[in-house]
Motif scaffolding. Structure first.
Motif: not given
Length: 353
Positions: A223-248
């Protein structure tokens, strides 16, 4: 129909996590598990409790915010009404009021008392846990915490299971990964972003991994969270997928080149076993319940940047010993079944009739 009655009470939520997976797996197996361990014919029912204004589906309404702060006497009265007619009542959330008898509680962990950024503990919870007829903890580690920190006498240890879908998972193909904005090879972290998840350690480790393995991507699901976003957004080689369906999730885990669990504290650590079941190398912090769950079948590392990075680099290498490690890890995960977990729950329930 006569015979003892078991009620299993859960709290409705629109953000299901690991605790809700546990609830679903035990609730759906409760009847068969009781039939397997007890000669009596039990009646079982599920109570899904929601707040007075909630639009979520459920079978009972309670003033949940009020009850979380209510006196012990008020909570006992609410439990007497909610669980009327039960032989055994199993509440799978500490916010729920105690049953008048046959009171069973699941305690996944004690993070509410250990970490200030977690939800505040229910005021009456410690006393209610001490008075409960049975407390079920999901690991030996959580049971020790329950005894040492909360003073709970003799909790029952019942490990979680692994969803069969992870053993049967087909890795997501190139097209399915592309729809997520992802491509192989990648390391996966799936879960929350509370302080105990040690995303800071993972963020410090990732540049070290990229320097050695520039082709790797770090995929973060949760789930989106400010701590994760602040730490990783824009960091090379990182992809924030967000909350995904359980089936995936099973296919995503199976497609990962490694799964990293860098947590400082976990009551159980289900992502470790899910990775092992799906055939992905697991890089696991040597903390709390995680070494108990991994039992030597993953890459066990200290939760600091250098060790986490070394673990991810080793797990994604061409080490010829890796296939044997993965086979052993899968066999280890296969011992953690929800059927066994449900039967052990049923033995606790049956002991209280």
């Amino acid at each position: 129909m006569t015979g003892p009655r078991l009620s299993i009470a859960t709290i409705a939520t629109d953000a299901p996590m690991g605790a809700q997976a546990y609830e679903r797996q035990i609730v759906t197996r409760a009847g068969d598990a009781l039939e397997a361990v007890d000669e009596e014919t039990w009646r079982t029912r599920r109570l899904v409790v929601r707040s007075l204004r909630s639009t979520l589906p459920g079978s009972r309404r309670l003033p949940m915010r009020f009850l979380a702060r209510a006196s012990a006497a008020v909570r006992r009265e609410a439990g007497r009404i909610l669980f009327a007619g039960d032989t055994v009542s199993h509440r799978m959330g500490l916010e729920l009021p105690p049953a008048p008898h046959g009171d069973v509680v699941t305690l996944h962990d004690v993070v509410a008392w250990r970490f200030p950024d977690e939800s505040s503990p229910v005021g009456a919870a410690i006393d209610e846990l001490r008075r409960a007829d049975a407390v079920i903890c999901v690991s030996e580690f959580s049971a020790r915490e329950a005894v040492d920190l909360l003073g709970i006498p003799q909790p029952h240890v019942v490990h979680n299971g692994v969803d069969d879908r992870y053993f049967d998972a087909t890795p997501l193909d190139h097209a399915a990964l592309g729809r997520l904005g992802l491509r192989s090879p990648f390391v996966l972290h799936a879960g929350g972003a509370a302080a105990r998840k040690n995303l800071e350690g993972l963020a410090s480790a990732w540049p070290l991994v990229r320097a050695e393995r520039p082709e790797l991507t770090l995929a973060l699901a949760g789930p989106e969270h400010p701590r994760r976003t602040a730490l990783f957004e824009g960091m090379p080689g990182v992809l924030l997928l967000g909350r995904l369906p359980d089936a995936v999730m099973p296919g995503l885990v199976a497609a990962a080149d490694a799964v990293v669990v860098p947590s400082l504290y976990e009551g159980f650590g289900l992502p470790v076993l899910e990775a092992m079941a799906a055939g992905a190398p697991a890089v696991v912090a040597n903390t709390s319940s995680l070494p108990e769950v991994a039992a030597g079948h993953g890459f066990l590392v200290e939760p600091d940047a250098a060790a986490l990075a070394a673990g991810m680099i080793e797990a994604t290498s061409d080490d010829p010993a890796l296939p044997a490690l993965l086979r052993d890890a899968r066999a280890h995960a296969a011992r953690f079944t929800w059927e066994r977990s449900a039967r052990e729950h049923a033995r606790v329930w049956a002991s209280l009739r």
